[in-house]
Design a protein around this motif. Structure first.
Motif, short mmCIF file in Angstrom:
data_model
loop_
_atom_site.label_atom_id
_atom_site.label_comp_id
_atom_site.label_asym_id
_atom_site.label_seq_id
_atom_site.Cartn_x
_atom_site.Cartn_y
_atom_site.Cartn_z
N GLY A 1 0.78 -1.22 0.00
CA GLY A 1 0.00 0.00 0.00
C GLY A 1 0.81 1.27 0.00
O GLY A 1 0.25 2.37 -0.08
N SER B 1 0.27 4.04 4.61
CA SER B 1 0.74 2.65 4.59
C SER B 1 2.25 2.54 4.72
O SER B 1 2.78 1.45 4.98
CB SER B 1 0.30 1.96 3.30
OG SER B 1 -1.09 1.94 3.19
N GLU C 1 -3.75 3.28 -4.13
CA GLU C 1 -3.09 3.48 -2.84
C GLU C 1 -3.74 4.64 -2.07
O GLU C 1 -4.50 5.43 -2.62
CB GLU C 1 -1.60 3.79 -3.05
CG GLU C 1 -0.83 2.68 -3.77
CD GLU C 1 -0.90 2.81 -5.27
OE1 GLU C 1 -0.35 1.96 -5.98
OE2 GLU C 1 -1.56 3.77 -5.73
#
Length: 1424
Positions: free
Chosen positions: A394, A476, A424
């Motif tokens: 991610g 992420s 993402e």
């Protein structure tokens, strides 16, 4: 200096007083080289068009020193030694120890001293010579180009001159060939200029043998440009030493120019040749090379961190290892330079660009630009670079385009471009790292992520160099670092580009997005720019498959324009797209999605066809074939147009106005012996594309070789990593016998070493090739074989790479779970709108076959077997059209089929399987049987018939039964009437299984069944009386008489048979005998007049029967073929017969009619009936007459009679002594006929007997003819008559001859005659004149004499045409014999019929007229 180290080693032919450049040849005249110390004339010989000047000093000093008459005065201070001595001295002085001086180059001491004196000053003049050469090259080139343009304009103007005003002229060489002496492995060109009218055709010969460029491809090249003819011999070898000649020919004559080429091999050839001389004068500049791009790099896809190589192959002329072409690479129109991240190479026939460490910065449009002598050659393709695997799931992609701006002594402004985020999490900021040169660690510059795409870095040390990189951050994790920036040194007052921006915030979203078709794997996307740009960096484009949730990035580096081509899409799939704008503050909102679009090629005109090849030629036509365009333009190519031109002209002419759908065409009406070039243009729904390149010159000459011609249309199927299947078409030209097989040869791409794949010829037109190397490219060719040997090889196939298409799937065999059908299925990995699945069995298209059914849904096609059995075993293949070769095959074996049949039976078991559904047939007497057949029936089977929803049972009028062994259930209806129309159904129960079958017998189907039943009933009734057991048919007897035959049955003596044609009765000479059981009507001398409907009627008191036979159409053709079979077998050998009109070949046979398929050939070329070659015949023979023969008509003649199955051939060799004798006889007969035609003769107007009353005037007037004008003499009783007052003789206009007797007396009675003759002969005509007195009775003529009529007195006048002159009327009676006399003069003259009829000839007077008497014919047969 070694020979191999020189870019081009070409000895220079030496001559003076010439300076001329014309079409690839350059000459330099009389340069004043006083700075060198001597004056000598330099001649630059023939140089390849693609090569610039290359002059070696060794060549300069080894040339012959020729001093012109003007320069010899200036050279008086120099030594007067011979040129050969000066050469020897120079060689001896400059030679190195390692070089052994040849005997022919050894010099004396004086020559060596002279050579050294000259060489001391040569260095001073090198620059002057080079400048002078360059100046003269440029000036001469400009002058020649101007002259060429002027000539072209004048040539175009001359075309407007009326052809009637052109003056015929023999060929004449304005510029003749000249001899050349060259070194081995160098090219040489021969030039000549020819004039003549009409324009001469130039052919080249080597030692008297025609030069064929096709015999050694690449060796010879023949050109004709702007009237200059050239022969180019590339890479000469010693065997090329010969006398070459150019022969120019037109209809008025021939001219020849000859020159000798001598090819020498230097000493130590194959090794470094130590010349021992000073370096060459000039270098060949790379921009003077002729470069053509071949295989070009495609749109490419890479991943960060990997490497990629872009390669473009090329052909360079001349190919010099130490002088590669100049190649430049660009990315997004910015020139690239070699570095650690960009590696470039050029040479070996290829230019390559290697990116060893890919980053998203490397994404963009790459362009290769090659400099050539005609400008530049370019090719561009896009390189996509996707993100590498993220450091954490991610995490965003790495930033890109990191640059340093506003460099100062203590800080620098770093800016970058944000990555594209599709699925993402949004980017929250960026970290900036720096790296000081000389250290080994990266240092993070900011503690907290910066949210915009620029950051000022402080704390730098003056004079130190730094690199920078950036990492993106989201929820992420942190991305991979970007590629480091260029090195930056911290200095004061650096003048650098400043990145300024006062407006903050991301740009607004782009506007309307439109996607359109582009290619089968790409889409063209356009959008409107944002309303608020805010220092826009570019755009990111995202795509998504319709129905999917995940978006994918189309580009990974901001794209600056509002249009983008998205590559790498799945053909046939449907996508939507969106766009985001990017600036240093981040990404804008997404635009609205585009409308869904299927990935299909944009509709455009097709590309040019290619690979034009010659399949056959008969001397007046050429059959050519070509390969399909590589790009169809998004729709099926449905039209081809062919152009042709004479190889010596530039004007193309259309061959076909109507489109050709096949990739083959026969071009008619060509001149034998002429070279032609062809080109082809393809068309589709969008229109007509560009024409192909011109084919190689093809000579129109009849193919007479016994071996077959080339196969053509090579194609490939089922290309895999180690195998493929090659297919081809049979040759058009089969040779002297049928093609029995084929050999297939294979070679690796670029290699000329072919390997034959099959040791024995294969009879089918396909071959599976195995054992290939994965990724290797191969070329193939096919050779056909017949009883006389192996024929010409086909044109080489296109290179095919042994590599399967990504996603390729194979054919799957299975059984439908619902229906139990056995099927073969293929799911294509790619497809387009125009694609079709073409199934084949054993590589023969199946088409509409009742044994199988083909269905297609989306990308999947299924071949279902309707009733599979052993006949369906074999190899099945399928090709998907309009793709890059999607195809597969599957072999259906007996074991596999049995397994699937068992499974099918298990699926269908609940239903009683039927072999045949309910059907009907009409039996004798008009009974109708309804039946069906099950695959298997048990003894306990039960069934029932239902007709129109009512069950029927066995009883009166119908019978129902079944047979367990055969599985047949049937019902027979005795009397089938209109009441039986309806629906018939059979319901079967056999254990747990059941089934039913229905037959709808209504409408036209029922009417047909009822009609057949009634016919059978009538047939049964018909056969109760006299009838035809066999209806009329034809036979042909041995004498070619056609007989209409019928056979009768159940007849008696009272039965009669009558014949009719077109309803008119025919009464044959022999009445038909019906009791014999067979009757026949003869049709002798059958021809088209016998067309018609013939009828035979058989009758008696019990009834009548009729048989009809229509002789027309195919029946007529069959009769003619039957006659031809007998006549052809009886045909005699060809017989020669001479006539005054020419030479006639005759063939006697039982019967001949013009309706027979008779073909006459001369030297294998078909003869059409014309004024020159007349074709005809009689009932006994066929003939062909050569009128006014000449030597062209010599040769082998063939007559072919075809009966539809066999061709009967008769031949005659009209050459040698046979032709000589026949020609002499023809001349003799022609002269005799000419003499007979032109001899003097009496055309008409004179009677045979004249009776006239005394005192009347008699006028004997006739029309005579002859060429030249004949002499006319009148006689009385064999004494010549002189013109007097009483007897007046006239001859007017060379046409009308008259004898007028005024006031005749009995003494004027007698035998008068006229003799008409010229140099070719004459005619002697007699007239008997009887004069009676007034009051006497006109005497009756004696036996054998015609009765005379009263003569009409005519006053003496000038003669006039017989139709208008009141002369005696010609008699229609026969002329009496010469020995018979009239006993009594008749009352009126009796004249001859205007149309001469044969009579007993009067003996000619031997002293006056040696020619035969009137009406005797020449033995020469008349012209028909």
């Amino acid at each position: 200096m070694s020979r191999t180290s020189s870019p081009m080693y070409m000895p220079l032919a030496i001559f003076s007083n010439l300076i001329r450049k014309k079409h690839n040849s350059v000459f330099i005249q009389g340069m004043d080289l006083t700075n060198v110390g001597s004056i000598f004339t330099v001649a630059v010989g023939l140089v390849s068009r693609s090569s610039p000047f290359s002059i070696s000093l060794r060549n300069l000093f080894m040339m012959s020193l020729s001093v012109s008459s003007e320069n010899r005065m200036e050279y008086s201070k120099s030594s007067s030694k011979s040129v050969s001595q000066a050469q020897a001295q120079a060689t001896e002085a400059m030679a190195e120890q390692a070089y052994t001086i040849p005997v022919f180059r050894q010099r004396t001491a004086e020559e060596t001293e002279e050579y050294q004196r000259v060489s001391k000053n040569v260095g001073k003049g090198l620059a002057v010579i080079q400048e002078e050469l360059q100046r003269m090259r440029i000036a001469t080139k400009a002058q020649v180009e101007s002259l060429e343009i002027q000539k072209e304009v004048k040539g175009m103007m001359r075309k407007r001159v009326d052809l009637l005003e052109e003056i015929p002229k023999l060929p004449d060489f304005l510029v003749a060939l000249r001899p050349h002496t060259v070194w081995e492995k160098t090219p040489v060109k021969l030039f000549c200029t020819v004039e003549g009218n009409p324009r001469p055709i130039v052919k080249w010969y080597k030692d008297g043998v025609p030069v064929d460029p096709l015999s050694a491809p690449g060796k010879y090249k023949i050109e004709n440009k702007y009237g200059v003819h050239s022969l180019i011999v590339s890479r000469c070898v010693v065997s090329d030493t010969a006398e070459y000649s150019a022969v120019a020919t037109n209809q008025h004559g021939t001219a020849t120019s000859k020159a000798k080429i001598i090819v020498k091999r230097p000493a130590g050839a194959g090794e470094s040749c130590q010349l021992g001389l000073v370096p060459h004068l000039t270098e060949i500049h790379a921009s003077k090379l002729d470069v053509s791009l071949l295989d070009r790099f495609p749109v490419s896809f890479g991943v960060e961190g990997n490497s990629i190589r872009l390669v473009c192959t090329m052909v360079v002329v001349p190919d010099l290892p130490n002088i590669p072409p100049i190649a430049q690479w660009y990315r997004d129109d910015k020139l690239l330079k070699p570095s650690k991240l960009v590696e470039m190479s050029v040479g070996g026939g290829a230019a390559s660009l290697t990116l060893p460490h890919l980053a998203k910065d490397d994404e963009g449009l790459y362009t290769l630009r090659i400099f050539t002598k005609d400008g530049t050659a370019e090719h561009s393709a896009y390189l996509f670079v996707s993100d590498a695997a993220p450091s954490a799931p991610g995490a965003p992609g790495a930033p890109m385009s990191v640059k340093a701006y506003d460099v100062n002594s203590d800080y620098v402004l770093v800016a970058w471009k944000p990555p594209n985020t599709v699925n993402e999490a949004p980017i929250t900021g960026y970290f900036v790292d720096r790296f000081e040169a000389g250290t080994d660690t990266w240092v993070q510059c900011n503690d907290a992520p910066v949210k915009i795409c620029k950051y000022p870095v402080h704390g730098l040390r003056v004079g130190h160099s730094y690199y920078f990189r950036v990492r993106a951050v989201n929820s992420s994790g942190i991305s991979r670092p970007s590629r480091k920036s260029d090195k930056v040194t911290a200095l004061d007052a650096a003048e650098s580009e400043r990145l300024q921006g006062t407006d903050e915030g991301v740009p607004s979203a782009p506007g309307h997005v439109v996607a359109t078709r582009n290619t089968k794997s790409s889409v063209f996307v356009q959008w409107e720019a944002p309303k608020h740009l805010k220092h826009l960096m570019g755009y990111y484009i995202d795509g998504r498959v319709v129905g999917a949730k995940e978006w994918f990035a189309c580009n990974h580096k901001p794209f600056k324009h509002t249009r983008f081509v998205v590559h790498g899409l799945i053909p046939g799939e449907t996508y939507v797209f969106r766009v985001q704008a990017v600036n240093l503050f981040g990404l804008s909102e997404e635009s609205q999605e585009s409308s869904p679009i299927a990935v299909e090629p944009a509709l455009a005109t097709p590309s040019a066809p290619f690979g034009i090849t010659m399949l056959s030629s008969d001397g007046s036509s050429i059959t050519v074939a070509w390969k399909s365009p590589k790009h169809c333009g998004g729709s099926k190519v449905n039209a081809y147009y062919i152009d042709k031109r004479d190889a010596d002209t530039l004007v193309w002419k259309e061959v076909n106005l109507n489109a050709v759908t096949e990739r083959m065409c026969t071009v008619e009406n060509l001149k034998e012996g002429t070279f032609y070039e062809f080109r082809v243009t393809a068309g589709n729904m969008a229109g007509v594309g560009l024409p192909s390149a011109a084919s190689i010159p093809m000579k129109c000459e009849a193919w007479t070789m016994e071996e077959p011609g080339p196969a053509y249309d090579l194609s490939f199927s089922e290309v895999r990593s180690h195998s493929l299947v090659i297919l081809w078409r049979a040759p058009i030209y089969t040779g002297a016998s049928a093609v029995t097989g084929y050999f297939v040869d294979m070679a690796k791409k670029g290699s000329s070493e072919f390997v034959t794949l099959n040791q024995e010829a294969v009879s089918h037109r396909y071959l599976q090739v195995t054992g290939l190397e994965e990724g290797e490219s191969y070329v193939f060719r096919v050779r056909a074989v017949n009883a006389h040997g192996v024929g010409k090889p086909s044109q080489l196939s296109e290179p095919v790479c042994a590599k399967a298409i990504p996603g390729t799937k194979e054919i799957v065999a299975g059984v439908d779970e619902e229906t139990g059908d056995v099927f073969l299925s293929l799911e294509a990995c790619e497809i387009c709108e125009t694609s079709k699945f073409v199934w084949s069995k054993n590589y023969k298209p199946i088409g509409d076959c009742p044994r199988v059914a083909v269905t297609t849904k989306g990308r999947t096609s299924r071949l279902t077997f309707t009733n599979p059995d052993k006949d369906d075993l074999g190899k099945y293949s399928v090709i998907v059209t309009d793709t890059d070769g999607v195809s597969a095959s599957h072999t259906l074996t007996e074991d596999a089929l049995n397994t699937m049949l068992e499974l099918s039976y298990a699926i269908r078991h609940p239903i009683v399987p039927l072999k045949h559904g309910l059907n009907y047939e009409v039996l004798e007497k008009g009974h109708v049987r309804f039946w069906l057949q099950a695959v298997k029936l048990s003894p306990s089977v039960s069934y029932r018939f239902i007709v129109n929803d009512k069950e029927v049972t066995s009883g009166e009028g119908q019978k129902i039964s079944h047979d367990v062994a055969t599985g047949i259930i049937q019902m027979t209806v005795d009397h089938f009437t209109r009441a039986n129309e309806g629906t018939y159904t059979v319901q079967i129960h056999d254990g747990k299984a059941k089934t039913q079958s229905s037959l709808v017998l209504v409408g036209d189907v029922f009417k047909a069944a009822l009609k057949e039943a009634e016919f059978q009933r009538k047939e049964h009734i018909r056969k109760q009386g006299p009838h035809f057991s066999e209806y009329l048919y034809f036979t042909v007897t041995e004498d070619c008489t056609v007989m209409l035959v019928c056979k009768v049955a159940n007849v008696k003596k009272e039965s009669t048979l009558h014949w009719y044609k077109d309803d008119e009765e025919i009464v044959p000479d022999t009445p038909p005998n019906v009791m014999s059981g067979s009757c026949a009507l003869p049709l002798p001398l059958f021809s088209r007049k016998d067309h018609g409907v013939y009828k035979a009627v058989l009758s008696d008191d019990r009834g009548k029967d009729t048989s009809v036979f229509d002789i027309s159409g195919k029946v007529f053709d069959d009769i003619i073929n039957a006659i031809a079979q007998i006549a052809g077998a009886s045909a005699s050998e060809l017989v020669l017969q001479c006539t005054p009109e020419g030479i006639r070949l005759q063939c006697y046979m039982n019967y001949y009619t013009e309706e027979m398929k008779t073909v006459w050939k001369h030297k294998e070329s078909k003869i059409a009936s014309s004024e020159k070659m007349r074709i005809g015949g009689t009932a006994e023979m066929a003939w062909m007459q050569i009128c006014d023969p000449s030597d062209k008509e010599k040769g082998h003649y063939t007559m072919e009679i075809s009966d539809g199955v066999k061709t009967h051939t008769r031949t005659f060799d009209l050459s040698g002594q046979a032709y000589t004798d026949a020609y002499e006889e023809y001349l003799r007969l022609k002269a005799a006929a000419f003499a007979e035609k032109n001899r003097g003769r009496v055309v008409g107007g004179l009677p045979d007997v004249v009776t006239i009353m005394e005192e009347k005037s008699l006028s004997l007037t006739c029309t005579v003819w002859g060429e030249p004008t004949p002499e006319v003499t009148w006689f009385k009783n064999e004494q010549e008559v002189a013109s007097t007052e009483h007897t007046r003789v006239t001859f007017d206009g060379g046409k009308f001859a008259s004898l007028v007797i005024n006031k005749v007396t009995p003494e004027d009675s007698g035998k008068y005659s006229i003799n008409v003759r010229n140099k070719y002969g004459g005619e002697f005509v007699e007239i008997t004149v009887s004069v009676y007195r007034h009051g006497e009775k006109i005497p009756e003529p004696k036996l054998g004499q015609p009765k005379a009529a009263a003569a009409t007195p005519v006053p003496p006048k000038s003669p006039a045409p017989p139709s208008k002159t009141p002369t005696p009327t010609p008699s229609k009676a026969q002329t009496p014999a010469p020995s018979m006399k009239s006993p009594t003069p008749a009352s009126t003259p009796i004249s001859k019929s205007p149309t001469p009829t044969p009579k007993s000839p009067t003996p000619p007077r031997s002293v006056k007229s040696p020619t035969p008497p009137r009406f005797m014919k020449s033995p020469t047969p008349p012209r028909k």
